[in-house]
Design a protein around this motif. Sequence first.
Motif, mmCIF file in Angstrom:
data_model
loop_
_atom_site.group_PDB
_atom_site.id
_atom_site.type_symbol
_atom_site.label_atom_id
_atom_site.label_comp_id
_atom_site.label_asym_id
_atom_site.label_seq_id
_atom_site.Cartn_x
_atom_site.Cartn_y
_atom_site.Cartn_z
ATOM 1 N N ILE A 1 0.693 -1.194 0.065
ATOM 2 C CA ILE A 1 -0.002 0.142 -0.358
ATOM 3 C C ILE A 1 0.675 1.276 0.560
ATOM 4 C CG2 ILE A 1 -1.814 1.374 1.394
ATOM 5 C CD1 ILE A 1 -2.563 -1.232 2.558
ATOM 6 N N ASN A 2 1.131 2.048 -1.229
ATOM 7 C CA ASN A 2 1.991 3.190 -1.234
ATOM 8 C C ASN A 2 1.398 4.463 -2.488
ATOM 9 O OD1 ASN A 2 2.946 2.436 -3.819
ATOM 10 N ND2 ASN A 2 3.711 0.753 -3.022
ATOM 11 N N THR A 3 1.519 5.794 -2.422
ATOM 12 C CA THR A 3 1.722 5.934 -3.110
ATOM 13 C C THR A 3 2.931 6.473 -4.253
ATOM 14 O OG1 THR A 3 -0.244 6.809 -2.119
ATOM 15 C CG2 THR A 3 1.094 7.912 -3.598
ATOM 16 N N MET A 4 3.224 6.701 -5.349
ATOM 17 C CA MET A 4 4.516 6.864 -5.431
ATOM 18 C C MET A 4 4.154 7.373 -7.179
ATOM 19 S SD MET A 4 6.483 3.457 -7.194
ATOM 20 C CE MET A 4 7.942 3.916 -6.795
ATOM 21 N N GLY A 5 5.065 8.722 -7.446
ATOM 22 C CA GLY A 5 4.672 9.802 -7.859
ATOM 23 C C GLY A 5 6.118 10.767 -8.371
ATOM 24 N N TRP A 6 5.561 11.632 -8.804
ATOM 25 C CA TRP A 6 6.259 13.619 -9.806
ATOM 26 C C TRP A 6 6.217 14.158 -9.286
ATOM 27 C CZ3 TRP A 6 10.709 11.172 -11.877
ATOM 28 C CH2 TRP A 6 10.531 9.710 -12.411
ATOM 29 N N TYR A 7 7.604 15.330 -8.295
ATOM 30 C CA TYR A 7 7.299 16.637 -7.781
ATOM 31 C C TYR A 7 8.413 17.229 -8.742
ATOM 32 C CZ TYR A 7 3.994 15.933 -3.858
ATOM 33 O OH TYR A 7 3.302 15.383 -3.208
ATOM 34 N N ARG A 8 8.559 18.101 -8.789
ATOM 35 C CA ARG A 8 9.270 18.919 -9.587
ATOM 36 C C ARG A 8 9.765 20.337 -8.549
ATOM 37 N NH1 ARG A 8 5.902 20.388 -15.182
ATOM 38 N NH2 ARG A 8 4.089 22.444 -14.309
ATOM 39 N N GLN A 9 10.718 20.760 -9.397
ATOM 40 C CA GLN A 9 11.264 22.150 -8.692
ATOM 41 C C GLN A 9 12.378 22.659 -9.643
ATOM 42 O OE1 GLN A 9 13.103 21.782 -4.916
ATOM 43 N NE2 GLN A 9 13.125 23.538 -4.599
ATOM 44 N N ALA A 10 11.006 24.114 -10.234
ATOM 45 C CA ALA A 10 12.182 24.927 -11.169
ATOM 46 C C ALA A 10 12.532 25.747 -10.399
ATOM 47 C CB ALA A 10 11.391 25.830 -11.557
ATOM 48 N N GLY B 1 14.299 28.955 -8.236
ATOM 49 C CA GLY B 1 13.483 29.960 -7.754
ATOM 50 C C GLY B 1 12.246 29.479 -7.556
ATOM 51 N N LYS B 2 11.510 28.227 -7.373
ATOM 52 C CA LYS B 2 10.217 28.565 -7.100
ATOM 53 C C LYS B 2 9.984 27.474 -6.294
ATOM 54 C CE LYS B 2 8.459 30.304 -11.495
ATOM 55 N NZ LYS B 2 7.253 29.245 -11.803
ATOM 56 N N GLN B 3 9.176 26.901 -5.753
ATOM 57 C CA GLN B 3 8.901 25.534 -4.730
ATOM 58 C C GLN B 3 8.475 24.538 -5.000
ATOM 59 O OE1 GLN B 3 5.985 27.210 -1.678
ATOM 60 N NE2 GLN B 3 7.508 27.863 -0.714
ATOM 61 N N ARG B 4 9.264 23.717 -5.271
ATOM 62 C CA ARG B 4 8.808 22.239 -5.475
ATOM 63 C C ARG B 4 7.211 21.698 -5.233
ATOM 64 N NH1 ARG B 4 12.217 17.153 -3.260
ATOM 65 N NH2 ARG B 4 13.674 18.944 -3.704
ATOM 66 N N GLU B 5 6.489 21.445 -6.217
ATOM 67 C CA GLU B 5 4.718 21.628 -6.526
ATOM 68 C C GLU B 5 4.978 19.894 -7.588
ATOM 69 O OE1 GLU B 5 4.069 24.156 -9.618
ATOM 70 O OE2 GLU B 5 5.127 22.940 -11.251
ATOM 71 N N ALA C 1 11.915 21.628 -15.017
ATOM 72 C CA ALA C 1 12.477 21.832 -13.823
ATOM 73 C C ALA C 1 13.341 20.008 -13.354
ATOM 74 C CB ALA C 1 11.251 21.729 -13.156
ATOM 75 N N VAL C 2 13.679 20.383 -12.012
ATOM 76 C CA VAL C 2 14.624 19.227 -11.887
ATOM 77 C C VAL C 2 13.218 18.514 -11.068
ATOM 78 C CG1 VAL C 2 15.614 17.825 -9.791
ATOM 79 C CG2 VAL C 2 16.593 19.926 -10.992
ATOM 80 N N TYR C 3 12.546 17.064 -11.778
ATOM 81 C CA TYR C 3 11.734 16.430 -11.676
ATOM 82 C C TYR C 3 12.502 15.136 -10.891
ATOM 83 C CZ TYR C 3 9.010 17.994 -15.355
ATOM 84 O OH TYR C 3 8.001 19.535 -15.750
ATOM 85 N N TYR C 4 11.620 15.188 -8.907
ATOM 86 C CA TYR C 4 12.034 14.015 -8.251
ATOM 87 C C TYR C 4 11.145 13.175 -8.352
ATOM 88 C CZ TYR C 4 15.143 17.525 -6.853
ATOM 89 O OH TYR C 4 16.624 18.844 -6.514
#
Length: 114
Positions: free
Chosen positions: A31-40, A42-46, A91-94
């Motif tokens: 049971i888990n969630t996986m996904g992607w965030y990104r950070q450009a 000067g901006k916050q991670r979204e 952006a950098v994608y995490y």
Amino acid sequence: QVQLVESGGGLVQAGGSLRLSCTASGKIFSINTMGWYRQAPGKQRELVATTTNRNTTTYADSVKGRFTISRDNTKKTVYLQMNSLKPEDTAVYYCYYYSMMPYWGQGTQVTVSS
């Protein structure tokens, strides 16, 4: 502990496509969630997109209709197919994994040139 290894970033022209992959290893719960965030710069991670083990997906409004998230539970891998890329997607994608606590990958750079 959970380790996340990402691949698939790079440089692409506007309108192009990229596919990101992230494979999890270690103490993985079913049971888990996986996904992607990104950070450009000067901006916050979204949030970009997430998917649960039941394949419930969530997308940021800015990527709906262009990005598709999917997962292969047997391979413990999550994918992000990115189409119709725009310069603002740069952006950098995490990679992100959550089950009891969050884990992050090291990040992969996506650059979209105009």
